[in-house]
Design a protein around this motif. Structure first.
Motif, PDB file in Angstrom:
ATOM      1  N   ASP A   5     -14.810  13.099   0.386  1.00 19.12           N
ATOM      2  CA  ASP A   5     -13.366  13.148   0.659  1.00 19.12           C
ATOM      3  C   ASP A   5     -12.947  12.179   1.760  1.00 19.12           C
ATOM      4  OD1 ASP A   5     -13.046  15.069  -1.254  1.00 19.12           O
ATOM      5  OD2 ASP A   5     -13.148  16.760   0.148  1.00 19.12           O
ATOM      6  N   GLY A   6     -13.904  11.418   2.291  1.00 26.44           N
ATOM      7  CA  GLY A   6     -13.589  10.420   3.296  1.00 26.44           C
ATOM      8  C   GLY A   6     -13.580  10.944   4.717  1.00 26.44           C
ATOM      9  N   ALA A   7     -14.181  12.095   4.980  1.00 27.29           N
ATOM     10  CA  ALA A   7     -14.186  12.663   6.322  1.00 27.29           C
ATOM     11  C   ALA A   7     -15.169  11.919   7.217  1.00 27.29           C
ATOM     12  CB  ALA A   7     -14.562  14.146   6.268  1.00 27.29           C
ATOM     13  N   GLY A   8     -14.737  11.660   8.457  1.00 23.35           N
ATOM     14  CA  GLY A   8     -15.599  11.026   9.431  1.00 23.35           C
ATOM     15  C   GLY A   8     -16.469  12.053  10.139  1.00 23.35           C
ATOM     16  N   THR A   9     -17.179  11.581  11.184  1.00 23.48           N
ATOM     17  CA  THR A   9     -18.107  12.460  11.896  1.00 23.48           C
ATOM     18  C   THR A   9     -17.379  13.625  12.553  1.00 23.48           C
ATOM     19  OG1 THR A   9     -19.571  10.574  12.320  1.00 23.48           O
ATOM     20  CG2 THR A   9     -19.896  12.550  13.669  1.00 23.48           C
ATOM     21  N   TRP A  10     -16.275  13.330  13.245  1.00 22.27           N
ATOM     22  CA  TRP A  10     -15.533  14.386  13.925  1.00 22.27           C
ATOM     23  C   TRP A  10     -14.916  15.357  12.926  1.00 22.27           C
ATOM     24  CZ3 TRP A  10     -15.115  16.976  18.163  1.00 22.27           C
ATOM     25  CH2 TRP A  10     -13.971  17.710  18.440  1.00 22.27           C
ATOM     26  N   ARG A  11     -14.399  14.815  11.821  1.00 26.59           N
ATOM     27  CA  ARG A  11     -13.794  15.661  10.792  1.00 26.59           C
ATOM     28  C   ARG A  11     -14.836  16.556  10.134  1.00 26.59           C
ATOM     29  NH1 ARG A  11      -9.056  18.040   9.769  1.00 26.59           N
ATOM     30  NH2 ARG A  11      -8.752  18.418   7.532  1.00 26.59           N
ATOM     31  N   VAL A  12     -16.028  16.034   9.910  1.00 26.35           N
ATOM     32  CA  VAL A  12     -17.101  16.840   9.321  1.00 26.35           C
ATOM     33  C   VAL A  12     -17.482  17.976  10.263  1.00 26.35           C
ATOM     34  CG1 VAL A  12     -19.534  16.812   8.642  1.00 26.35           C
ATOM     35  CG2 VAL A  12     -18.001  15.011   7.860  1.00 26.35           C
ATOM     36  N   PHE A  13     -17.537  17.680  11.569  1.00 27.59           N
ATOM     37  CA  PHE A  13     -17.896  18.723  12.527  1.00 27.59           C
ATOM     38  C   PHE A  13     -16.848  19.821  12.577  1.00 27.59           C
ATOM     39  CE2 PHE A  13     -17.549  20.435  16.867  1.00 27.59           C
ATOM     40  CZ  PHE A  13     -18.801  21.016  16.993  1.00 27.59           C
ATOM     41  N   THR A  14     -15.558  19.436  12.641  1.00 24.35           N
ATOM     42  CA  THR A  14     -14.502  20.440  12.762  1.00 24.35           C
ATOM     43  C   THR A  14     -14.238  21.185  11.460  1.00 24.35           C
ATOM     44  OG1 THR A  14     -12.835  18.713  12.321  1.00 24.35           O
ATOM     45  CG2 THR A  14     -13.363  19.194  14.622  1.00 24.35           C
ATOM     46  N   SER A  15     -14.535  20.568  10.320  1.00 26.67           N
ATOM     47  CA  SER A  15     -14.226  21.197   9.031  1.00 26.67           C
ATOM     48  C   SER A  15     -15.409  21.920   8.400  1.00 26.67           C
ATOM     49  CB  SER A  15     -13.706  20.137   8.039  1.00 26.67           C
ATOM     50  OG  SER A  15     -12.547  19.505   8.536  1.00 26.67           O
ATOM     51  N   VAL A  16     -16.626  21.491   8.739  1.00 28.11           N
ATOM     52  CA  VAL A  16     -17.807  22.069   8.098  1.00 28.11           C
ATOM     53  C   VAL A  16     -18.705  22.765   9.119  1.00 28.11           C
ATOM     54  CG1 VAL A  16     -19.854  21.600   6.695  1.00 28.11           C
ATOM     55  CG2 VAL A  16     -17.733  20.332   6.285  1.00 28.11           C
ATOM     56  N   THR A  17     -19.171  22.004  10.106  1.00 27.44           N
ATOM     57  CA  THR A  17     -20.171  22.548  11.033  1.00 27.44           C
ATOM     58  C   THR A  17     -19.615  23.674  11.884  1.00 27.44           C
ATOM     59  OG1 THR A  17     -21.208  20.360  11.122  1.00 27.44           O
ATOM     60  CG2 THR A  17     -21.843  21.954  12.814  1.00 27.44           C
ATOM     61  N   PHE A  18     -18.500  23.412  12.561  1.00 30.09           N
ATOM     62  CA  PHE A  18     -17.971  24.419  13.492  1.00 30.09           C
ATOM     63  C   PHE A  18     -17.535  25.704  12.783  1.00 30.09           C
ATOM     64  CE2 PHE A  18     -14.657  26.375  16.086  1.00 30.09           C
ATOM     65  CZ  PHE A  18     -15.342  26.529  17.286  1.00 30.09           C
ATOM     66  N   PRO A  19     -16.773  25.643  11.674  1.00 29.28           N
ATOM     67  CA  PRO A  19     -16.414  26.912  11.009  1.00 29.28           C
ATOM     68  C   PRO A  19     -17.630  27.694  10.514  1.00 29.28           C
ATOM     69  CG  PRO A  19     -14.992  25.134  10.253  1.00 29.28           C
ATOM     70  CD  PRO A  19     -16.089  24.501  11.040  1.00 29.28           C
ATOM     71  N   PHE A  20     -18.642  26.988  10.028  1.00 26.27           N
ATOM     72  CA  PHE A  20     -19.806  27.674   9.494  1.00 26.27           C
ATOM     73  C   PHE A  20     -20.634  28.313  10.608  1.00 26.27           C
ATOM     74  CE2 PHE A  20     -23.757  28.309   7.230  1.00 26.27           C
ATOM     75  CZ  PHE A  20     -23.340  28.560   5.929  1.00 26.27           C
ATOM     76  N   LEU A  21     -20.662  27.660  11.775  1.00 25.66           N
ATOM     77  CA  LEU A  21     -21.475  28.147  12.893  1.00 25.66           C
ATOM     78  C   LEU A  21     -20.646  28.837  13.968  1.00 25.66           C
ATOM     79  CD1 LEU A  21     -23.924  25.139  13.367  1.00 25.66           C
ATOM     80  CD2 LEU A  21     -24.210  27.169  11.951  1.00 25.66           C
ATOM     81  N   ARG A  22     -19.459  29.285  13.625  1.00 26.25           N
ATOM     82  CA  ARG A  22     -18.617  29.929  14.631  1.00 26.25           C
ATOM     83  C   ARG A  22     -19.313  31.124  15.287  1.00 26.25           C
ATOM     84  NH1 ARG A  22     -13.259  29.625  15.456  1.00 26.25           N
ATOM     85  NH2 ARG A  22     -12.985  28.539  13.463  1.00 26.25           N
ATOM     86  N   PRO A  23     -19.991  32.011  14.540  1.00 23.51           N
ATOM     87  CA  PRO A  23     -20.696  33.118  15.221  1.00 23.51           C
ATOM     88  C   PRO A  23     -21.735  32.647  16.234  1.00 23.51           C
ATOM     89  CG  PRO A  23     -20.512  33.549  12.869  1.00 23.51           C
ATOM     90  CD  PRO A  23     -20.086  32.135  13.073  1.00 23.51           C
ATOM     91  N   PHE A  24     -22.411  31.540  15.916  1.00 24.32           N
ATOM     92  CA  PHE A  24     -23.388  30.999  16.869  1.00 24.32           C
ATOM     93  C   PHE A  24     -22.707  30.556  18.154  1.00 24.32           C
ATOM     94  CE2 PHE A  24     -24.824  26.937  18.590  1.00 24.32           C
ATOM     95  CZ  PHE A  24     -26.047  27.293  19.122  1.00 24.32           C
ATOM     96  N   PHE A  25     -21.602  29.844  18.043  1.00 24.56           N
ATOM     97  CA  PHE A  25     -20.902  29.371  19.234  1.00 24.56           C
ATOM     98  C   PHE A  25     -20.397  30.540  20.079  1.00 24.56           C
ATOM     99  CE2 PHE A  25     -20.428  25.585  16.485  1.00 24.56           C
ATOM    100  CZ  PHE A  25     -20.952  24.636  17.350  1.00 24.56           C
ATOM    101  N   LEU A  26     -19.876  31.555  19.438  1.00 25.68           N
ATOM    102  CA  LEU A  26     -19.354  32.699  20.177  1.00 25.68           C
ATOM    103  C   LEU A  26     -20.476  33.436  20.903  1.00 25.68           C
ATOM    104  CD1 LEU A  26     -16.811  34.101  17.561  1.00 25.68           C
ATOM    105  CD2 LEU A  26     -16.345  32.631  19.524  1.00 25.68           C
ATOM    106  N   ALA A  27     -21.584  33.698  20.208  1.00 24.54           N
ATOM    107  CA  ALA A  27     -22.692  34.431  20.828  1.00 24.54           C
ATOM    108  C   ALA A  27     -23.354  33.613  21.930  1.00 24.54           C
ATOM    109  CB  ALA A  27     -23.723  34.806  19.762  1.00 24.54           C
ATOM    110  N   THR A  28     -23.547  32.321  21.717  1.00 26.37           N
ATOM    111  CA  THR A  28     -24.196  31.480  22.723  1.00 26.37           C
ATOM    112  C   THR A  28     -23.336  31.332  23.963  1.00 26.37           C
ATOM    113  OG1 THR A  28     -25.274  30.248  20.927  1.00 26.37           O
ATOM    114  CG2 THR A  28     -25.302  29.254  23.117  1.00 26.37           C
ATOM    115  N   THR A  29     -22.040  31.139  23.773  1.00 29.34           N
ATOM    116  CA  THR A  29     -21.146  31.044  24.931  1.00 29.34           C
ATOM    117  C   THR A  29     -21.160  32.337  25.721  1.00 29.34           C
ATOM    118  OG1 THR A  29     -19.716  29.522  23.692  1.00 29.34           O
ATOM    119  CG2 THR A  29     -18.782  30.561  25.660  1.00 29.34           C
TER     120      THR A  29
END
Length: 336
Positions: free
Chosen positions: A233-257
């Protein structure tokens, strides 16, 4: 005869209905199936019982003793003569009315926030780097992170004391060689900001491996098809992180923080070993403040009260963080 048997069977059914059982009871009047169900339900609690007992003995009892101590006026005199002088809420009133306590509390919150932000940002970047490296480079970096993480806190603090030593430190030598000659004999623990800088570098360096390695492990659970679809879809590195990585790993970020907030807030050996909360007690956080008042100044009741107030402040911070997290999740569910 058949009529009598039918009547006996009906009477047994009625008795079973009244007692709430069916089938043939055991000797104790309880169906074997009921005993098995109760045994299965009790098994998890029996398995948890040793951990609960250990927690009650090694954590609950010291907390109760600390609570009782916080209501006492216990100094060296009372300690030697084995006297118990109750002060009621006097220790808490004196602490809450002290300007020093509120300055240390604000300093601790700001110190925790700065460290947690740096740890999470740098840890996420290193974790994403691990996911992109080849096998050999990933193994080398992972080993280096594990070695840094495995180093004992006091040993790591001693190394940083050598690095930032004013006369023989490597940091001052490098800065002097680079042309910054005013840093040749700079005292890194002589001011509040420079001391906090050294402590922050130490804590961030020691905490990065946990975040980075866990993030890399979490990224391996994300389906590669999601990345491929985002790239198509033409997503760059930042777009891939905010659209794929971060939503998928949201529980990890919350627990680690959440964990990092707790670990940084209660950091004691790094701060105490670097400069014991100095200079002029300007780098004291709440754990250091409680130790200094309780053990250093021999006001054990006061130190116990400060330690309990420290727990209250930490609980308030974590409760506020969890409240924001739950509210954000509810808003996302409503949006969906």
């Amino acid at each position: 005869m058949a009529v009598q048997l039918d009547g006996a069977a009906a009477a047994m059914d009625q008795a079973a209905a009244r007692t709430g059982t069916s089938g043939t009871p055991g000797r104790s009047g309880t169906p074997p199936g009921g005993r098995d169900r109760r045994r299965r339900r009790a098994t998890p609690y029996l398995l948890l019982l040793p951990a609960l007992l250990a927690t009650a003995v090694f954590l609950g009892w010291p907390m109760v003793r600390n609570l009782l101590l916080s209501f006492q006026n216990l100094n060296m005199k009372e300690l030697i003569q084995h006297l118990t002088e109750w002060r009621g809420t006097g220790n808490y009133q004196e602490i809450l009315g002290s300007e020093q306590f509120w300055r240390v509390t604000l300093r601790t919150i700001v110190f925790t926030a700065v460290n947690v932000v740096l740890i999470m940002v740098l840890g996420v970047l290193i974790g994403l780097l691990l996911a992109r490296l080849g096998k050999k480079m990933r193994l080398t970096l992972s080993v280096a992170l594990v070695l840094a993480w495995a180093m004992p806190v006091i040993a790591a603090t001693t190394v940083f004391q050598w690095l930032f030593d004013s006369r023989y430190g490597v940091v001052n030598w490098v800065l002097d060689r680079l042309g910054w000659h005013s840093m040749a004999n700079y005292d890194w623990v002589g001011t509040q900001l420079s001391t906090f800088f050294v402590i922050t570098v130490l804590i961030v360096w020691h905490s990065l491996p946990f975040v980075a390695l866990n993030l890399y492990a979490a990224t391996t659970t994300i389906p590669r098809e999601l990345y491929e679809a985002a790239r198509m879809d033409g997503a760059g590195t930042w777009r891939v992180f905010t659209s794929v990585t971060f939503p998928f790993l949201r529980p990890f970020f919350l627990a680690t923080t959440f964990l990092e907030v707790i670990w940084v807030f209660k950091a004691f050996p790094q701060i105490f070993a670097i400069n014991e909360g100095g200079p002029d007690r300007l780098t004291e956080t709440l754990p250091i403040y409680a130790f200094t008042e309780g053990v250093g100044n021999l006001h054990f009741g006061m130190g116990a009260a400060i330690s309990l107030l420290t727990i209250v402040v930490l609980l308030a911070m974590t409760a506020y963080y969890l409240r924001l997290t739950l509210r954000h999740e509810d808003q996302e569910e409503d949006a969906l």
